[in-house]
Scaffold this motif. Structure first.
Motif, PDB file in Angstrom:
ATOM      1  N   LEU A  96       0.828  -1.206   0.000  1.00 11.09           N
ATOM      2  CA  LEU A  96       0.000   0.000   0.000  1.00 11.09           C
ATOM      3  C   LEU A  96       0.861   1.253   0.000  1.00 11.09           C
ATOM      4  N   LEU A  97       1.936   1.253   0.786  1.00 16.08           N
ATOM      5  CA  LEU A  97       2.850   2.388   0.828  1.00 16.08           C
ATOM      6  C   LEU A  97       3.496   2.626  -0.533  1.00 16.08           C
ATOM      7  N   CYS A  98       3.982   1.553  -1.159  1.00 17.01           N
ATOM      8  CA  CYS A  98       4.651   1.675  -2.461  1.00 17.01           C
ATOM      9  C   CYS A  98       3.666   2.121  -3.546  1.00 17.01           C
ATOM     10  N   LEU A  99       2.452   1.573  -3.515  1.00 18.25           N
ATOM     11  CA  LEU A  99       1.446   1.960  -4.508  1.00 18.25           C
ATOM     12  C   LEU A  99       1.108   3.438  -4.398  1.00 18.25           C
ATOM     13  N   THR A 100       0.898   3.908  -3.170  1.00 21.87           N
ATOM     14  CA  THR A 100       0.564   5.324  -2.970  1.00 21.87           C
ATOM     15  C   THR A 100       1.708   6.225  -3.420  1.00 21.87           C
ATOM     16  N   PHE A 101       2.930   5.851  -3.076  1.00 29.09           N
ATOM     17  CA  PHE A 101       4.097   6.653  -3.451  1.00 29.09           C
ATOM     18  C   PHE A 101       4.228   6.733  -4.966  1.00 29.09           C
ATOM     19  N   ALA A 102       4.068   5.587  -5.658  1.00 28.75           N
ATOM     20  CA  ALA A 102       4.213   5.570  -7.115  1.00 28.75           C
ATOM     21  C   ALA A 102       3.115   6.380  -7.794  1.00 28.75           C
ATOM     22  N   LEU A 103       1.878   6.232  -7.329  1.00 35.61           N
ATOM     23  CA  LEU A 103       0.772   6.982  -7.933  1.00 35.61           C
ATOM     24  C   LEU A 103       0.923   8.482  -7.706  1.00 35.61           C
ATOM     25  N   THR A 104       1.312   8.854  -6.497  1.00 32.96           N
ATOM     26  CA  THR A 104       1.482  10.277  -6.199  1.00 32.96           C
ATOM     27  C   THR A 104       2.619  10.874  -7.007  1.00 32.96           C
ATOM     28  N   LEU A 105       3.715  10.165  -7.095  1.00 32.92           N
ATOM     29  CA  LEU A 105       4.858  10.651  -7.865  1.00 32.92           C
ATOM     30  C   LEU A 105       4.485  10.830  -9.333  1.00 32.92           C
ATOM     31  N   GLY A 106       3.764   9.852  -9.880  1.00 31.04           N
ATOM     32  CA  GLY A 106       3.340   9.977 -11.269  1.00 31.04           C
ATOM     33  C   GLY A 106       2.394  11.132 -11.485  1.00 31.04           C
ATOM     34  N   GLY A 107       1.459  11.349 -10.540  1.00 30.74           N
ATOM     35  CA  GLY A 107       0.532  12.463 -10.666  1.00 30.74           C
ATOM     36  C   GLY A 107       1.223  13.815 -10.590  1.00 30.74           C
ATOM     37  N   ILE A 108       2.242  13.923  -9.708  1.00 30.44           N
ATOM     38  CA  ILE A 108       2.976  15.181  -9.576  1.00 30.44           C
ATOM     39  C   ILE A 108       3.774  15.480 -10.835  1.00 30.44           C
ATOM     40  N   LEU A 109       4.446  14.474 -11.357  1.00 29.10           N
ATOM     41  CA  LEU A 109       5.282  14.686 -12.545  1.00 29.10           C
ATOM     42  C   LEU A 109       4.442  15.004 -13.784  1.00 29.10           C
ATOM     43  N   ALA A 110       3.181  14.570 -13.788  1.00 31.50           N
ATOM     44  CA  ALA A 110       2.338  14.787 -14.967  1.00 31.50           C
ATOM     45  C   ALA A 110       1.601  16.113 -14.941  1.00 31.50           C
ATOM     46  N   ARG A 111       1.593  16.805 -13.798  1.00 26.12           N
ATOM     47  CA  ARG A 111       0.802  18.028 -13.726  1.00 26.12           C
ATOM     48  C   ARG A 111       1.586  19.212 -14.275  1.00 26.12           C
ATOM     49  N   PRO A 112       0.882  20.234 -14.738  1.00 22.35           N
ATOM     50  CA  PRO A 112       1.569  21.434 -15.228  1.00 22.35           C
ATOM     51  C   PRO A 112       2.350  22.115 -14.105  1.00 22.35           C
ATOM     52  N   ILE A 113       3.395  22.855 -14.493  1.00 21.91           N
ATOM     53  CA  ILE A 113       4.244  23.534 -13.518  1.00 21.91           C
ATOM     54  C   ILE A 113       3.432  24.603 -12.788  1.00 21.91           C
ATOM     55  N   GLU A 114       3.582  24.635 -11.448  1.00 19.66           N
ATOM     56  CA  GLU A 114       2.918  25.603 -10.581  1.00 19.66           C
ATOM     57  C   GLU A 114       1.398  25.623 -10.805  1.00 19.66           C
ATOM     58  N   SER A 115       0.842  24.471 -10.926  1.00 20.18           N
ATOM     59  CA  SER A 115      -0.603  24.374 -11.139  1.00 20.18           C
ATOM     60  C   SER A 115      -1.112  23.102 -10.494  1.00 20.18           C
ATOM     61  N   LEU A 116      -2.422  23.067 -10.238  1.00 21.67           N
ATOM     62  CA  LEU A 116      -3.031  21.839  -9.770  1.00 21.67           C
ATOM     63  C   LEU A 116      -3.010  20.800 -10.884  1.00 21.67           C
ATOM     64  N   SER A 117      -3.078  19.537 -10.497  1.00 17.63           N
ATOM     65  CA  SER A 117      -3.017  18.462 -11.482  1.00 17.63           C
ATOM     66  C   SER A 117      -4.227  18.506 -12.402  1.00 17.63           C
ATOM     67  N   LEU A 118      -3.978  18.236 -13.687  1.00 19.77           N
ATOM     68  CA  LEU A 118      -5.077  18.162 -14.641  1.00 19.77           C
ATOM     69  C   LEU A 118      -5.944  16.935 -14.368  1.00 19.77           C
ATOM     70  N   PHE A 119      -5.307  15.844 -13.975  1.00 18.55           N
ATOM     71  CA  PHE A 119      -6.003  14.593 -13.719  1.00 18.55           C
ATOM     72  C   PHE A 119      -5.274  13.894 -12.578  1.00 18.55           C
ATOM     73  N   TRP A 120      -5.926  13.765 -11.422  1.00 18.99           N
ATOM     74  CA  TRP A 120      -5.279  13.251 -10.213  1.00 18.99           C
ATOM     75  C   TRP A 120      -6.017  11.986  -9.757  1.00 18.99           C
ATOM     76  N   PRO A 121      -5.654  10.817 -10.311  1.00 18.61           N
ATOM     77  CA  PRO A 121      -6.400   9.598  -9.990  1.00 18.61           C
ATOM     78  C   PRO A 121      -6.000   8.934  -8.679  1.00 18.61           C
ATOM     79  N   VAL A 122      -5.006   9.483  -7.989  1.00 20.92           N
ATOM     80  CA  VAL A 122      -4.448   8.818  -6.808  1.00 20.92           C
ATOM     81  C   VAL A 122      -5.537   8.522  -5.786  1.00 20.92           C
ATOM     82  N   ASN A 123      -6.328   9.530  -5.440  1.00 21.55           N
ATOM     83  CA  ASN A 123      -7.306   9.361  -4.369  1.00 21.55           C
ATOM     84  C   ASN A 123      -8.356   8.311  -4.721  1.00 21.55           C
ATOM     85  N   ALA A 124      -8.870   8.364  -5.932  1.00 21.11           N
ATOM     86  CA  ALA A 124      -9.898   7.398  -6.337  1.00 21.11           C
ATOM     87  C   ALA A 124      -9.340   5.982  -6.379  1.00 21.11           C
ATOM     88  N   VAL A 125      -8.115   5.826  -6.860  1.00 21.79           N
ATOM     89  CA  VAL A 125      -7.502   4.490  -6.903  1.00 21.79           C
ATOM     90  C   VAL A 125      -7.340   3.933  -5.498  1.00 21.79           C
TER      91      VAL A 125
END
Length: 474
Positions: free
Chosen positions: A20-49
């Protein structure tokens, strides 16, 4: 040896939390890297997953599990260069979304939670809305220090993103079949027209553009919902919804909204509109699946005898008549044999041992004959202790040997009851037609085989008699 006994169970209990720890870390890291700079994420599936995972695997849905989820989110945020105060607070907002949705849906009955009813779909939408409100409200508390947006704009941005992502992603995880169920069902052909129309409508939406374009795929989604199971429909709604959100964010659809309300942006409006559009197809998919399941159960009840698992009388009549009609249409008709079977002294078994033992005798008798018969041979219960078998491709003279094999198999069957072993026998009468000869009607075959059956009983039971020949097979 005692040390090993203590260590291995501890590892088995710890492993799910590490996962669970590794899954959360990987999903969060992917969501952060995919979001625009200095902006909220366009698509943040971490919480729903994470909500879906904790609902499907509830053993980790405890204080330790939620603490590890929050810790993994914070670590991923700090690794990407965030300051520690925003990382702590905004991931607490994400945790608020996860905990709220999980808490609400964990109280919903499992049948509804797995998206198998319209009530389940509405529950998921309501829970996602409540969770998005909690996350948006917590985020708005710190809007002034860390955002240039107003409190209202921050709340709308968080709510629209969390709600739309939740209703698009969570149904996929909740309706997903288990690996065992997928293996058991095997690969099934998928009807392509609804899928192709959906893809075409998405392309047309982007090409046409404008605020109304997000509604163009709704007809195709409803067609998909009527055709496909809920899991596949949820996958398609996720694909369609995320595609439209990205298209709006990239200004591919020339989507705009009047700025009459401060803080309302194009993307917020599109997210909320798209999220509500998928409600209809998901409800239709659940209703359609429920109707298919109900029809399958009714068809099964009309076709299969509930006690013995063989064909019912009505199902046998339909299939036997179809078999006879098909035989009449061929120039070189195959032979065919019909056998009537009756368990000897069955009433005495019921009177002496009770109906429960009588039912057990019927089940074991039917199972024994099913093991002896081949694919394509019809086997049905006509009523009470009377059964019928049709052997296509086998003439009566040769079918006598098959009948004798069935008689011996039943004679070798022993039904265990308390300290007693009940031995049962069967009497069999048969009739049929040879190759290239007209077959009599089903009623005539049944009547002749029934006469042969009565002859077998009159001559001592536990024997096989052929119609007209009236002779025992040894």
């Amino acid at each position: 040896m005692p040390v090993e006994f203590m260590v291995f169970p501890a590892q088995s209990r710890l492993l799910p939390y590490v996962a669970l720890l590794c899954l959360t870390f990987a999903l969060t890291l992917g969501g952060i890297l995919a979001r625009p700079i200095e902006s909220l994420s366009l698509f943040w599936p971490v919480n729903a997953v994470l909500v879906g995972v904790l609902l499907r695997y509830p053993r980790q849905a405890n204080a330790l599990g939620f603490m590890l989820v929050w810790l993994a989110m914070v670590l991923a945020d700090l690794l990407c260069g965030s300051a520690w105060k925003p990382a702590l607070w905004f991931n607490l907002c994400n945790l608020g979304m996860v905990f709220t949705v999980w808490q609400l849906l964990s109280r919903v009955p499992r049948l509804h939670r797995r998206m198998r009813s319209p009530h389940g779909v509405l529950s998921v939408f309501a829970a996602c809305a409540a969770g998005a409100m909690v996350a948006a409200s917590l985020a708005s508390v710190m809007a002034a220090p860390w955002f240039e947006q107003s409190l209202q704009a921050t709340w709308l941005a968080w709510f629209s993103e969390q709600f739309s992502t939740g209703v698009l992603v969570l149904p996929v995880l909740l309706s997903a079949p288990s690996v065992r169920a997928m293996v058991r069902s095997g690969a099934q052909a998928v009807r392509l027209p609804p899928l192709l129309v959906l893809l075409g409508s998405l392309a047309f939406s982007i090409a046409f553009g404008g605020p109304g374009a997000i509604a163009f795929p709704i007809a195709a989604l409803l067609w998909c919902a009527w055709t496909y199971p809920p899991f596949l429909v949820s996958m398609l709604t996720l694909t369609a919804g995320s595609t439209l959100i990205v298209a709006v964010a990239q200004n591919l659809m020339h989507f705009s909204v009047p700025q009459s309300e401060p803080g309302v942006t194009t993307l917020m409006s599109a997210r909320l509109g798209i999220a509500m559009l998928v409600l209809g197809p998901l409800v239709v998919a659940c209703v359609s699946q429920a109707n298919r399941s109900l029809m399958a159960r009714l068809a099964h009840q009309a076709t299969i005898d509930h006690l013995t698992g063989v064909l019912t009388r009505s199902a046998f009549t339909r299939r036997a008549n179809a078999l006879l009609d098909s035989r009449q249409q061929h120039a070189q008709a195959l032979p065919l044999t019909l056998m009537m079977l009756d368990i000897d002294h069955f009433k005495a078994i019921n009177d002496a041992h009770g109906h429960a033992i009588g039912d057990q005798v019927l089940r074991q008798f039917a199972r024994t004959l099913q093991d002896q018969l081949h694919e394509g041979e019809l086997f049905a219960r006509m009523g009470g202790e009377e059964f019928v078998v049709i052997l296509p491709g086998l003439a009566p003279d040769r079918a006598k040997f098959t009948a004798e094999r069935l008689r011996r198999a039943v004679q070798d069957l022993h039904v265990v009851h308390a300290d007693h072993r009940l031995q049962i026998t069967v009497s069999i009468g048969l009739d049929g037609c040879a190759a290239d000869t007209p077959a009599p009607s089903l009623d005539e075959l049944l009547a002749r085989a029934d006469q042969a059956l009565y002859s077998a009983k009159a001559h001592g039971r536990n024997r096989v008699e052929q119609a007209e020949a009236q002779r025992q097979v040894v």
